[in-house]
Scaffold this motif. Structure first.
Motif, short mmCIF file in Angstrom:
data_model
loop_
_atom_site.label_atom_id
_atom_site.label_comp_id
_atom_site.label_asym_id
_atom_site.label_seq_id
_atom_site.Cartn_x
_atom_site.Cartn_y
_atom_site.Cartn_z
N LEU A 203 6.09 80.69 74.88
CA LEU A 203 6.74 80.15 73.68
C LEU A 203 8.13 80.72 73.48
O LEU A 203 9.05 80.03 73.03
N ALA A 204 8.31 81.99 73.83
CA ALA A 204 9.60 82.64 73.64
C ALA A 204 10.70 82.02 74.50
O ALA A 204 11.88 82.17 74.20
N GLN A 205 10.31 81.33 75.56
CA GLN A 205 11.29 80.72 76.46
C GLN A 205 11.66 79.28 76.08
O GLN A 205 12.57 78.69 76.67
N VAL A 206 10.97 78.71 75.10
CA VAL A 206 11.11 77.28 74.79
C VAL A 206 12.40 76.99 74.03
O VAL A 206 12.75 77.69 73.09
N ASP A 207 13.10 75.94 74.46
CA ASP A 207 14.33 75.49 73.80
C ASP A 207 14.10 74.32 72.86
O ASP A 207 14.88 74.10 71.93
N ALA A 208 13.08 73.51 73.11
CA ALA A 208 12.83 72.32 72.29
C ALA A 208 11.37 71.93 72.41
O ALA A 208 10.71 72.26 73.41
N ALA A 209 10.85 71.25 71.40
CA ALA A 209 9.46 70.81 71.40
C ALA A 209 9.39 69.32 71.08
O ALA A 209 10.14 68.83 70.22
N LEU A 210 8.51 68.62 71.78
CA LEU A 210 8.39 67.17 71.63
C LEU A 210 6.96 66.78 71.27
O LEU A 210 6.00 67.34 71.79
N MET A 211 6.84 65.81 70.36
CA MET A 211 5.55 65.23 70.00
C MET A 211 5.73 63.73 69.86
O MET A 211 6.73 63.28 69.29
N ALA A 212 4.81 62.97 70.40
CA ALA A 212 4.92 61.51 70.37
C ALA A 212 4.37 60.95 69.06
O ALA A 212 3.40 61.47 68.51
N ARG A 213 5.00 59.89 68.60
CA ARG A 213 4.48 59.10 67.49
C ARG A 213 4.54 57.64 67.92
O ARG A 213 5.61 57.02 67.90
N THR A 214 3.42 57.08 68.34
CA THR A 214 3.42 55.72 68.87
C THR A 214 2.87 54.70 67.88
O THR A 214 2.65 53.55 68.21
N SER A 215 2.61 55.13 66.66
CA SER A 215 2.10 54.23 65.63
C SER A 215 2.61 54.69 64.28
O SER A 215 2.75 55.89 64.04
N LEU A 217 0.92 53.89 61.60
CA LEU A 217 -0.26 53.84 60.74
C LEU A 217 -0.35 55.10 59.89
O LEU A 217 -0.70 55.07 58.72
N TYR A 218 -0.04 56.25 60.52
CA TYR A 218 -0.01 57.52 59.82
C TYR A 218 1.38 58.12 59.95
O TYR A 218 1.96 58.12 61.03
N GLY A 219 1.90 58.66 58.85
CA GLY A 219 3.20 59.32 58.90
C GLY A 219 3.06 60.77 59.33
O GLY A 219 1.95 61.32 59.37
N VAL A 220 4.20 61.38 59.60
CA VAL A 220 4.17 62.76 60.09
C VAL A 220 3.67 63.71 59.00
O VAL A 220 3.20 64.81 59.30
N LEU A 221 3.75 63.31 57.74
CA LEU A 221 3.26 64.14 56.64
C LEU A 221 1.93 63.65 56.07
O LEU A 221 1.47 64.15 55.05
N ASN A 223 -1.18 63.84 57.32
CA ASN A 223 -2.27 64.82 57.43
C ASN A 223 -1.74 66.11 58.04
O ASN A 223 -0.53 66.25 58.25
N ASP A 224 -2.64 67.02 58.33
CA ASP A 224 -2.22 68.36 58.76
C ASP A 224 -1.96 68.48 60.25
O ASP A 224 -1.46 69.52 60.71
N ASP A 225 -2.29 67.47 61.06
CA ASP A 225 -2.18 67.62 62.51
C ASP A 225 -0.75 67.91 63.01
O ASP A 225 -0.57 68.80 63.84
N PRO A 226 0.28 67.19 62.53
CA PRO A 226 1.62 67.52 63.04
C PRO A 226 2.06 68.95 62.76
O PRO A 226 2.62 69.62 63.62
N PHE A 227 1.79 69.45 61.55
CA PHE A 227 2.26 70.83 61.29
C PHE A 227 1.35 71.86 61.97
O PHE A 227 1.77 72.97 62.24
N GLN A 228 0.10 71.47 62.27
CA GLN A 228 -0.76 72.39 63.01
C GLN A 228 -0.25 72.60 64.43
O GLN A 228 -0.19 73.73 64.91
N TYR A 229 0.11 71.52 65.09
CA TYR A 229 0.42 71.60 66.52
C TYR A 229 1.93 71.71 66.76
O TYR A 229 2.40 72.70 67.32
N LEU A 230 2.71 70.72 66.35
CA LEU A 230 4.16 70.82 66.52
C LEU A 230 4.71 71.95 65.65
O LEU A 230 5.53 72.76 66.10
N GLY A 231 4.25 72.05 64.43
CA GLY A 231 4.69 73.11 63.55
C GLY A 231 4.28 74.48 64.06
O GLY A 231 5.05 75.44 64.00
N GLY A 232 3.07 74.58 64.59
CA GLY A 232 2.62 75.86 65.13
C GLY A 232 3.50 76.32 66.26
O GLY A 232 3.85 77.50 66.37
#
Length: 232
Positions: A203-215, A217-221, A223-232
């Motif tokens: 993680l200390a070496q990472v410059d950028a993080a990517l997460m796909a949103r292909t629908s 139907l649900y926004g990034v806010l 539920n808790d999944d985006p902040f759990q994984y991308l946020g984590g």
């Protein structure tokens, strides 16, 4: 798609492309986008799948540096528990690609450079040469087998007790909780093993993080999944 994103990232970072990209992979997303994120991870490293007659991956082909026209980029693959259960073969091929690229001796190979740095760190912390060599190329991480979720949803909702809760409050505690839950490596000879400092070192070496949103139907806010994984 990846070339366009790399160019956009470089424009916002004084012309410097990323050396290491973290991908957070979800099972539902992979089913909808049919492997776009996985393809981007392969492409960042400068490899492509070799297919058999039935359309299944039979191996990894490393593209010559002369055809890439850019340095090879390193990756970190964080997968959800559902993804771990549904796409173990994809995780295996991603791990195989990292190992092949890490073994290449060529200028600007971020996978090899970062792997060597991780190996030195692990050896200094007491790992044997064999352990350091294997863990230095571990890039696919998830929960322990049978476990799901990064644990951050409950910790974030418990912010009223952060001052007294030892494992759930404050940035440092939240980060440690995430690394403890998601720091289990998958690949050849690993199968969900964990080692102190391995995930954090990546993680200390990472410059950028990517997460796909292909629908939508649900926004990034929603539920808790985006902040759990991308946020984590």
């Amino acid at each position: 798609a990846m070339d366009a994103w790399i160019a956009e990232h470089a424009r916002g970072h004084a012309g410097k492309p990323p050396e290491k990209i973290a991908f957070t992979l979800w099972a539902g997303e992979a089913s909808r986008h049919q492997g776009v994120m996985e393809s981007q991870a392969f492409y960042a490293m400068g490899v492509k799948p070799r297919w058999d007659e039935a359309g299944r991956i039979a191996g990894i082909e490393v593209l010559p540096a002369s055809t890439l026209r850019r340095p090879r980029m390193d990756v970190l693959i964080s997968v959800t528990g559902s993804y771990r259960d549904q796409f173990p073969n994809v995780m295996r091929w991603l791990d195989e690609a990292v190992q092949q690229v890490a073994a290449l001796c060529e200028p600007g190979n971020a996978v090899a450079q970062h792997s060597e740095a991780l190996a030195r760190k692990l050896r200094a912390e007491g790992a044997t040469p064999a352990e350091a060599a294997r863990w230095s190329t571990a890039r696919v991480f998830s929960n322990e087998q049978g476990s799901y979720g990064a644990g951050l949803e409950e910790a974030a909702l418990a912010s009223d007790v952060w001052t007294s809760q030892r494992r759930g409050g404050g940035d440092a505690q939240m980060a440690q909780l995430y690394m403890d839950r998601m720091g289990h490596a998958y690949g050849k000879g690993l199968d969900g093993a964990s080692r102190a400092g391995a995930y954090a070192g990546n993680l200390a070496q990472v410059d950028a993080a990517l997460m796909a949103r292909t629908s939508n139907l649900y926004g990034v806010l929603t539920n808790d999944d985006p902040f759990q994984y991308l946020g984590g």
